[in-house]
Design a protein around this motif. Structure first.
Motif, PDB file in Angstrom:
ATOM      1  N   LEU A   1       0.833  -1.210   0.000  1.00 16.06           N
ATOM      2  CA  LEU A   1       0.000   0.000   0.000  1.00 16.06           C
ATOM      3  C   LEU A   1       0.865   1.257   0.000  1.00 16.06           C
ATOM      4  O   LEU A   1       0.607   2.192  -0.762  1.00 16.06           O
ATOM      5  N   ILE A   2       1.902   1.264   0.842  1.00 16.03           N
ATOM      6  CA  ILE A   2       2.769   2.437   0.930  1.00 16.03           C
ATOM      7  C   ILE A   2       3.462   2.702  -0.400  1.00 16.03           C
ATOM      8  O   ILE A   2       3.512   3.847  -0.871  1.00 16.03           O
ATOM      9  N   ASP A   3       3.977   1.648  -1.026  1.00 19.37           N
ATOM     10  CA  ASP A   3       4.658   1.815  -2.308  1.00 19.37           C
ATOM     11  C   ASP A   3       3.687   2.277  -3.387  1.00 19.37           C
ATOM     12  O   ASP A   3       4.034   3.096  -4.248  1.00 19.37           O
ATOM     13  N   PHE A   4       2.462   1.765  -3.329  1.00 17.86           N
ATOM     14  CA  PHE A   4       1.434   2.169  -4.284  1.00 17.86           C
ATOM     15  C   PHE A   4       1.112   3.657  -4.128  1.00 17.86           C
ATOM     16  O   PHE A   4       1.053   4.404  -5.118  1.00 17.86           O
ATOM     17  N   LEU A   5       0.928   4.117  -2.883  1.00 20.37           N
ATOM     18  CA  LEU A   5       0.608   5.525  -2.629  1.00 20.37           C
ATOM     19  C   LEU A   5       1.768   6.435  -3.033  1.00 20.37           C
ATOM     20  O   LEU A   5       1.551   7.522  -3.590  1.00 20.37           O
ATOM     21  N   LYS A   6       2.992   6.000  -2.750  1.00 21.30           N
ATOM     22  CA  LYS A   6       4.165   6.802  -3.118  1.00 21.30           C
ATOM     23  C   LYS A   6       4.203   7.045  -4.627  1.00 21.30           C
ATOM     24  O   LYS A   6       4.409   8.178  -5.089  1.00 21.30           O
ATOM     25  N   ASN A   7       4.002   5.993  -5.388  1.00 19.80           N
ATOM     26  CA  ASN A   7       4.024   6.118  -6.846  1.00 19.80           C
ATOM     27  C   ASN A   7       2.813   6.873  -7.380  1.00 19.80           C
ATOM     28  O   ASN A   7       2.905   7.573  -8.388  1.00 19.80           O
ATOM     29  N   ALA A 138       3.167   0.005 -11.754  1.00 19.97           N
ATOM     30  CA  ALA A 138       2.330   0.013 -12.955  1.00 19.97           C
ATOM     31  C   ALA A 138       0.886   0.352 -12.630  1.00 19.97           C
ATOM     32  O   ALA A 138       0.258   1.180 -13.303  1.00 19.97           O
ATOM     33  N   PHE A 139       0.345  -0.249 -11.572  1.00 19.46           N
ATOM     34  CA  PHE A 139      -1.035   0.039 -11.180  1.00 19.46           C
ATOM     35  C   PHE A 139      -1.188   1.503 -10.746  1.00 19.46           C
ATOM     36  O   PHE A 139      -2.177   2.161 -11.086  1.00 19.46           O
ATOM     37  N   ALA A 140      -0.229   2.006  -9.989  1.00 21.39           N
ATOM     38  CA  ALA A 140      -0.270   3.402  -9.547  1.00 21.39           C
ATOM     39  C   ALA A 140      -0.200   4.351 -10.740  1.00 21.39           C
ATOM     40  O   ALA A 140      -0.902   5.367 -10.784  1.00 21.39           O
ATOM     41  N   TYR A 141       0.653   4.010 -11.703  1.00 21.64           N
ATOM     42  CA  TYR A 141       0.802   4.853 -12.897  1.00 21.64           C
ATOM     43  C   TYR A 141      -0.495   4.910 -13.690  1.00 21.64           C
ATOM     44  O   TYR A 141      -0.914   5.981 -14.148  1.00 21.64           O
ATOM     45  N   ILE A 142      -1.138   3.764 -13.862  1.00 23.69           N
ATOM     46  CA  ILE A 142      -2.391   3.711 -14.630  1.00 23.69           C
ATOM     47  C   ILE A 142      -3.468   4.553 -13.969  1.00 23.69           C
ATOM     48  O   ILE A 142      -4.140   5.362 -14.624  1.00 23.69           O
ATOM     49  N   ILE A 171      -0.680  11.696   3.794  1.00 21.13           N
ATOM     50  CA  ILE A 171      -1.165  10.360   4.205  1.00 21.13           C
ATOM     51  C   ILE A 171       0.022   9.425   4.447  1.00 21.13           C
ATOM     52  O   ILE A 171       0.056   8.684   5.442  1.00 21.13           O
ATOM     53  N   LEU A 172       1.001   9.475   3.556  1.00 20.52           N
ATOM     54  CA  LEU A 172       2.201   8.655   3.730  1.00 20.52           C
ATOM     55  C   LEU A 172       2.943   9.025   5.009  1.00 20.52           C
ATOM     56  O   LEU A 172       3.439   8.147   5.730  1.00 20.52           O
ATOM     57  N   LEU A 173       3.017  10.321   5.271  1.00 25.93           N
ATOM     58  CA  LEU A 173       3.682  10.792   6.490  1.00 25.93           C
ATOM     59  C   LEU A 173       3.020  10.198   7.732  1.00 25.93           C
ATOM     60  O   LEU A 173       3.706   9.731   8.655  1.00 25.93           O
ATOM     61  N   LEU A 174       1.698  10.197   7.755  1.00 25.11           N
ATOM     62  CA  LEU A 174       0.960   9.624   8.883  1.00 25.11           C
ATOM     63  C   LEU A 174       1.205   8.121   8.997  1.00 25.11           C
ATOM     64  O   LEU A 174       1.336   7.580  10.110  1.00 25.11           O
ATOM     65  N   LEU A 175       1.285   7.442   7.857  1.00 26.10           N
ATOM     66  CA  LEU A 175       1.562   5.998   7.868  1.00 26.10           C
ATOM     67  C   LEU A 175       2.972   5.713   8.367  1.00 26.10           C
ATOM     68  O   LEU A 175       3.198   4.767   9.137  1.00 26.10           O
ATOM     69  N   PHE A 176       3.931   6.533   7.953  1.00 26.40           N
ATOM     70  CA  PHE A 176       5.310   6.346   8.394  1.00 26.40           C
ATOM     71  C   PHE A 176       5.449   6.599   9.897  1.00 26.40           C
ATOM     72  O   PHE A 176       6.231   5.933  10.575  1.00 26.40           O
ATOM     73  N   LEU A 177       4.698   7.570  10.406  1.00 22.88           N
ATOM     74  CA  LEU A 177       4.739   7.849  11.840  1.00 22.88           C
ATOM     75  C   LEU A 177       4.235   6.652  12.650  1.00 22.88           C
ATOM     76  O   LEU A 177       4.719   6.388  13.761  1.00 22.88           O
ATOM     77  N   ARG A 178       3.286   5.922  12.091  1.00 23.62           N
ATOM     78  CA  ARG A 178       2.717   4.757  12.784  1.00 23.62           C
ATOM     79  C   ARG A 178       3.711   3.592  12.844  1.00 23.62           C
ATOM     80  O   ARG A 178       3.665   2.790  13.784  1.00 23.62           O
ATOM     81  N   ILE A 179       4.589   3.507  11.854  1.00 26.20           N
ATOM     82  CA  ILE A 179       5.523   2.374  11.809  1.00 26.20           C
ATOM     83  C   ILE A 179       6.932   2.763  12.254  1.00 26.20           C
ATOM     84  O   ILE A 179       7.871   1.980  12.110  1.00 26.20           O
TER      85      ILE A 179
END
Length: 418
Positions: A1-7, A138-142, A171-179
């Motif tokens: 999920l994180i990699d998908f959101l980043k892309n 690829a999915f993120a790009y599409i 959103i990514l920042l919040l996810l990174f703070l959680r981990i």
């Protein structure tokens, strides 16, 4: 999920940034300059790596403190990454545009460097794992291309497009703070990671020349598409989507290719087909032909990336991989800078011809990597079958749309700018 959101956050604007620069009234040669700066991102990431090595070797900081500082820098660059995309909306002059591009390149380089350390063991020596990351990309790009392509097609470069990456990175920042407590940054022993062999130097030099050749024309495909062929930004998005779909459809087959053929064979064959890309675009200037060749392009670029990673993974040092990324990015940027200079004397089409010649020559040089024969007919047959199967599937997916274009049925296009 994180990699998908980043892309997703990165690709909402990046395929259209060249078109946006022209939309703002900036020159064609400017396009090569800012693309060259933007692609220096791996260089800044590598410089940050050297800084970490230096601090680690000199023992200026305790290991735990250093890891904590690196993670805090990562959080800061996550937020700044999103802000940098938003600043483009307010960049009214070429100077501001270039400064922001430089900042985005620096921030992106540091962000990506730290990000890949989180998945270092997964990314480093695992070709299949790398293919999975490409799959998420690829999915993120599409998805991002569909969103941005449609928005630009309907309302131009809307403020939403520049705000969207900021929202994603928050959103990514919040996810990174959680981990944060679970993340362990792997610090690399510099003394055991900096051995560079003649073999890797030759490999990097050959790919450096290849990426210089690619960088000559790469920034201008969008301009050729929208300004010379006179097609819309939404159709430009479709080209990228077709490339990605061809990769997704052939995902199982592409993963098996490196197991059947050696890296040198795949690198030569893929780079040879890539050398034809500028010629196909500039000679035919036909949307149906571009779409068809995008299927081939989507396959060969992914095969090439997996092939060279497979080659690098056989070498003992992660430092070599970093050096490879830096040299190729510098050479790519040098190609973009050089093409902006060529535009002062020649037209856009000339750059595509020069790029094709250089790409072809570099593909021939790849044959010098190792002295061994290869089964050209078998490889060509496998590629042909994959591409044919992909085309059949895409025809079913885009049945009405493809027929409308190829059969020249009445189809009206909306242009954002002329």
């Amino acid at each position: 999920l994180i990699d998908f959101l980043k892309n997703l956050g990165n690709n909402i604007l990046s395929p259209f940034l060249t078109i946006y620069a022209r939309y703002k009234g900036f020159s064609e040669s400017f396009v090569g300059i800012f693309n060259g700066i933007l692609n220096l991102s791996p260089l800044f990431g590598f410089l940050f790596t050297l800084l970490i090595f230096y601090v680690q070797k000199r023992k200026y900081l305790n290991k735990n403190i250093l890891m904590s500082i690196i993670f805090q820098i990562f959080l800061i660059t996550t937020l700044l990454h999103g802000i940098s995309w938003l600043i483009y909306y307010y960049s009214k002059t070429e100077t501001i545009f270039l400064i922001n591009t430089l900042l985005l390149s620096i921030i992106g380089g540091i962000f990506n460097l730290i990000y890949t350390t989180f998945i270092l063991k997964y990314f480093r020596n695992n070709v299949e794992g790398y293919a999975n990351l490409n799959f998420a990309y690829a999915f993120a790009y599409i998805l991002s291309s569909l969103i941005s392509g449609y928005v630009i097609y309907v309302s131009g470069f809307n403020y939403f497009l520049f705000l969207f990456p900021l929202i994603i990175f928050i959103i990514l920042l919040l996810l990174f703070l959680r981990i944060e407590k679970d993340v362990k940054i792997e610090l690399i022993d510099m003394d055991s990671e900096t051995k560079i062999s003649q073999k890797i130097l030759k490999f990097i030099a050959l790919f450096g020349f290849f990426y210089f050749s690619v960088g000559l024309a790469a920034p201008y495909f969008a301009l050729l598409f929208t300004e010379r062929i006179k097609l819309s930004t939404f159709e430009w998005a479709i080209v990228g989507i077709v490339e990605m779909l061809s990769y997704i459809i052939l995902f199982p087959s592409i993963k098996l290719i490196p197991k059947k053929y050696d890296s040198r064979t795949l690198i030569f064959f893929s780079s040879f087909l890539i050398s034809l890309t500028p010629l196909v675009w500039v000679i035919f200037k036909s949307y149906p032909i571009i779409i068809l060749y995008s299927i081939i392009s989507g396959v060969v670029w992914r095969v090439l990336s997996i092939a060279y990673l497979s080659y690098l993974s056989k070498l003992p040092s992660y430092f070599n991989v970093g050096l490879f990324n830096v040299i190729t990015s510098i050479c790519y940027s040098a190609g973009s800078f050089f093409s902006s200079l060529i535009l002062s004397f020649y037209d856009l089409e000339t750059i595509f011809y020069i790029s094709a010649i250089f790409r072809f020559f570099s593909s021939i040089l790849f044959l010098t990597l190792e002295k061994k024969s290869f089964d050209f007919k078998s490889l060509a047959k496998d590629f042909g079958i994959m591409i044919f199967n992909t085309f059949n599937i895409l025809v079913e997916v885009f049945d009405i749309w493809i027929k409308a274009v190829i059969l020249k049925e009445k189809y009206k296009y909306k242009y954002i700018y002329k």
